[in-house]
Design a protein around this motif. Structure first.
Motif, PDB file in Angstrom:
ATOM      1  N   CYS A  90      14.701 -17.863  -0.837  1.00 20.04           N
ATOM      2  CA  CYS A  90      14.033 -17.265   0.317  1.00 20.04           C
ATOM      3  C   CYS A  90      14.216 -15.759   0.193  1.00 20.04           C
ATOM      4  N   THR A  91      13.171 -15.045  -0.174  1.00 17.24           N
ATOM      5  CA  THR A  91      13.314 -13.611  -0.351  1.00 17.24           C
ATOM      6  C   THR A  91      13.012 -12.828   0.914  1.00 17.24           C
ATOM      7  N   ALA A  92      12.379 -13.454   1.876  1.00 20.50           N
ATOM      8  CA  ALA A  92      12.137 -12.758   3.144  1.00 20.50           C
ATOM      9  C   ALA A  92      11.789 -13.763   4.231  1.00 20.50           C
ATOM     10  N   ARG A  93      12.233 -13.468   5.434  1.00 21.66           N
ATOM     11  CA  ARG A  93      11.953 -14.334   6.566  1.00 21.66           C
ATOM     12  C   ARG A  93      11.881 -13.484   7.827  1.00 21.66           C
ATOM     13  N   TRP A  94      10.906 -13.796   8.683  1.00 20.47           N
ATOM     14  CA  TRP A  94      10.763 -13.080   9.949  1.00 20.47           C
ATOM     15  C   TRP A  94      10.469 -14.082  11.064  1.00 20.47           C
ATOM     16  N   ARG A  95      10.862 -13.741  12.267  1.00 18.47           N
ATOM     17  CA  ARG A  95      10.480 -14.534  13.438  1.00 18.47           C
ATOM     18  C   ARG A  95      10.003 -13.573  14.508  1.00 18.47           C
ATOM     19  N   PHE A  96       8.814 -13.847  15.048  1.00 15.64           N
ATOM     20  CA  PHE A  96       8.206 -12.985  16.041  1.00 15.64           C
ATOM     21  C   PHE A  96       7.928 -13.772  17.314  1.00 15.64           C
ATOM     22  N   ASP A  97       7.976 -13.096  18.442  1.00 18.38           N
ATOM     23  CA  ASP A  97       7.500 -13.689  19.685  1.00 18.38           C
ATOM     24  C   ASP A  97       5.975 -13.686  19.662  1.00 18.38           C
ATOM     25  N   ALA A 150       8.641 -17.012  -0.065  1.00 19.94           N
ATOM     26  CA  ALA A 150       9.582 -17.634  -0.989  1.00 19.94           C
ATOM     27  C   ALA A 150       9.017 -17.689  -2.388  1.00 19.94           C
ATOM     28  N   GLU A 151       9.919 -17.608  -3.351  1.00 21.71           N
ATOM     29  CA  GLU A 151       9.598 -17.816  -4.759  1.00 21.71           C
ATOM     30  C   GLU A 151      10.347 -19.075  -5.199  1.00 21.71           C
ATOM     31  N   ILE A 152       9.621 -20.072  -5.662  1.00 21.86           N
ATOM     32  CA  ILE A 152      10.191 -21.380  -5.955  1.00 21.86           C
ATOM     33  C   ILE A 152      10.206 -21.598  -7.468  1.00 21.86           C
ATOM     34  N   ARG A 153      11.392 -21.868  -8.019  1.00 23.45           N
ATOM     35  CA  ARG A 153      11.529 -22.118  -9.453  1.00 23.45           C
ATOM     36  C   ARG A 153      12.505 -23.287  -9.658  1.00 23.45           C
ATOM     37  N   ASN A 154      12.210 -24.121 -10.640  1.00 24.62           N
ATOM     38  CA  ASN A 154      13.136 -25.182 -11.044  1.00 24.62           C
ATOM     39  C   ASN A 154      13.721 -25.929  -9.841  1.00 24.62           C
ATOM     40  N   GLN A 155      12.846 -26.372  -8.966  1.00 27.63           N
ATOM     41  CA  GLN A 155      13.317 -26.981  -7.724  1.00 27.63           C
ATOM     42  C   GLN A 155      12.482 -28.194  -7.385  1.00 27.63           C
ATOM     43  N   ASP A 190       4.895 -18.943  -5.880  1.00 25.86           N
ATOM     44  CA  ASP A 190       5.286 -18.054  -4.790  1.00 25.86           C
ATOM     45  C   ASP A 190       4.341 -18.329  -3.626  1.00 25.86           C
ATOM     46  N   TYR A 191       4.871 -18.278  -2.425  1.00 27.35           N
ATOM     47  CA  TYR A 191       3.975 -18.463  -1.292  1.00 27.35           C
ATOM     48  C   TYR A 191       4.542 -17.888  -0.006  1.00 27.35           C
ATOM     49  N   TRP A 192       3.628 -17.673   0.920  1.00 28.90           N
ATOM     50  CA  TRP A 192       3.938 -17.294   2.293  1.00 28.90           C
ATOM     51  C   TRP A 192       3.670 -18.502   3.169  1.00 28.90           C
ATOM     52  N   THR A 193       4.524 -18.733   4.153  1.00 28.49           N
ATOM     53  CA  THR A 193       4.269 -19.822   5.094  1.00 28.49           C
ATOM     54  C   THR A 193       4.383 -19.329   6.533  1.00 28.49           C
ATOM     55  N   LEU A 194       3.636 -19.984   7.360  1.00 29.10           N
ATOM     56  CA  LEU A 194       3.612 -19.730   8.794  1.00 29.10           C
ATOM     57  C   LEU A 194       3.992 -21.031   9.478  1.00 29.10           C
ATOM     58  N   GLN A 195       4.997 -20.990  10.350  1.00 26.17           N
ATOM     59  CA  GLN A 195       5.403 -22.186  11.077  1.00 26.17           C
ATOM     60  C   GLN A 195       5.239 -21.959  12.568  1.00 26.17           C
ATOM     61  N   LEU A 196       4.588 -22.928  13.215  1.00 27.35           N
ATOM     62  CA  LEU A 196       4.314 -22.831  14.644  1.00 27.35           C
ATOM     63  C   LEU A 196       4.542 -24.188  15.304  1.00 27.35           C
ATOM     64  N   PRO A 197       5.018 -24.177  16.557  1.00 24.33           N
ATOM     65  CA  PRO A 197       5.240 -25.450  17.257  1.00 24.33           C
ATOM     66  C   PRO A 197       3.934 -26.152  17.591  1.00 24.33           C
ATOM     67  N   MET A 198       4.015 -27.445  17.778  1.00 24.27           N
ATOM     68  CA  MET A 198       2.839 -28.250  18.074  1.00 24.27           C
ATOM     69  C   MET A 198       2.128 -27.757  19.338  1.00 24.27           C
ATOM     70  N   THR A 199       2.892 -27.326  20.344  1.00 17.13           N
ATOM     71  CA  THR A 199       2.282 -26.903  21.605  1.00 17.13           C
ATOM     72  C   THR A 199       1.366 -25.695  21.414  1.00 17.13           C
ATOM     73  N   THR A 200       1.698 -24.815  20.466  1.00 16.24           N
ATOM     74  CA  THR A 200       0.883 -23.623  20.238  1.00 16.24           C
ATOM     75  C   THR A 200      -0.502 -23.996  19.727  1.00 16.24           C
ATOM     76  N   LEU A 201      -0.565 -24.877  18.719  1.00 13.01           N
ATOM     77  CA  LEU A 201      -1.862 -25.244  18.168  1.00 13.01           C
ATOM     78  C   LEU A 201      -2.625 -26.188  19.091  1.00 13.01           C
ATOM     79  N   ALA A 202      -1.893 -26.989  19.866  1.00 12.35           N
ATOM     80  CA  ALA A 202      -2.580 -27.843  20.847  1.00 12.35           C
ATOM     81  C   ALA A 202      -3.296 -26.982  21.882  1.00 12.35           C
TER      82      ALA A 202
END
Length: 286
Positions: A5-12, A23-28, A83-95
């Protein structure tokens, strides 16, 4: 090199918060696991290979990989990895967003495809990821909403209703409720069988068919999800580990990294301090 995990942020914002990971994923190899939130990833280099809803998928650079809450999936990377960027959001937000788009009451969206090749969606997500660290809250929410609304309109459907009530589903639900209610307790298969009045083999078969994992693996994932919430809310790592029944902090850390690719300590560091070494999303015109 392994998963990092090379970087992580959490925003309101957006009613439930926005979590961003680079994240950069290798040998995993990530074992079968699930998340409580929606996970939407943009691959920027290499190919993400994974199992989702019983399909083996490959998401090359420029495509999206998605996982609905509770959907079991895997991941694997060779030495070249991805390598990838991900966005995680709770179910209530997308509902809530789906209901706004439909202009009527609506449930949370279902993304049936685990991999999406949609240049417009990739462009909108890249715009969000490239600006999310430096943007003011209004811009951040505008960019995120544009990307999410496009995904919902183009690639989602109504989440299918629960399967018809059957003795097998009722038994699996009974086991699940017991695992949640006694999350920190050292339950045994004999305990589950006695509490449900079922034979052990029948119990195991029913649970795996309904939830996609055997009870012990499902319980580990539920514990890990609970730990993420506790740590994000300010609980110490060792205290969070004990609260959900892990033997100690090292036990938690080992399982946490195996499932998520980073350690629980990444949740305690100030978001935004670490900087990606490369592959910041670039916008393309469409």
């Amino acid at each position: 090199m392994t998963a990092e995990c090379t970087a992580r942020w959490r925003f309101d914002g957006l009613g439930g918060g926005i979590e961003v990971l680079y994240a950069e994923i290798r040998n995993q190899r990530f074992p079968r696991h699930f998340h409580d939130d929606y996970t939407i990833g943009l691959v920027t280099r290499g190919t993400n290979r994974f199992l989702y809803r019983r399909d083996r998928l490959a998401a090359p650079a420029g495509t999206l990989c998605l996982a609905d809450p509770g959907e079991v999936h895997t991941g694997e990377a060779d030495a070249d990895g991805w390598d990838y960027w991900t966005l995680q959001l709770p179910m209530t937000t997308l509902a809530a967003l789906r209901a706004e788009i439909a202009d009527r009451p609506a449930g949370p969206p279902d993304f049936a495809a685990g991999m999406i090749d949609d240049p417009r969606a990739a462009h909108l997500l890249a715009a969000f990821f490239s600006r999310c660290r430096d943007a003011e809250p209004l811009e951040r929410e505008v960019l995120a909403t544009a990307a999410l609304a496009h995904l919902i309109r183009r690639h989602s459907r109504e989440r299918p209703p629960p399967g018809a009530a059957t003795p097998e589903r009722a038994l699996a639900r009974q086991v699940r409720d017991l695992l949640v209610d006694r999350l920190a307790d050292p339950l045994t298969l004999t305990d589950l069988a006695a509490a449900t009045g079922s034979g052990r083999y029948r119990l195991l078969r029913a649970f795996a068919r309904v939830y996609g994992l055997p009870p012990h693996a499902w319980r580990i994932q539920t514990r890990l999800a609970r730990v993420r919430t506790l740590i994000r809310d300010g609980t110490g790592i060792a205290e969070a580990a004990a609260a959900v029944g892990f033997a100690d902090q090292s036990h938690l850390t080992r399982l946490f990294k195996r499932s998520y690719g980073y350690t629980p300590g990444a949740l305690t560091r100030q978001p935004g301090r670490a900087q990606p070494r490369g592959n910041t999303p670039t916008r393309t015109s469409h």
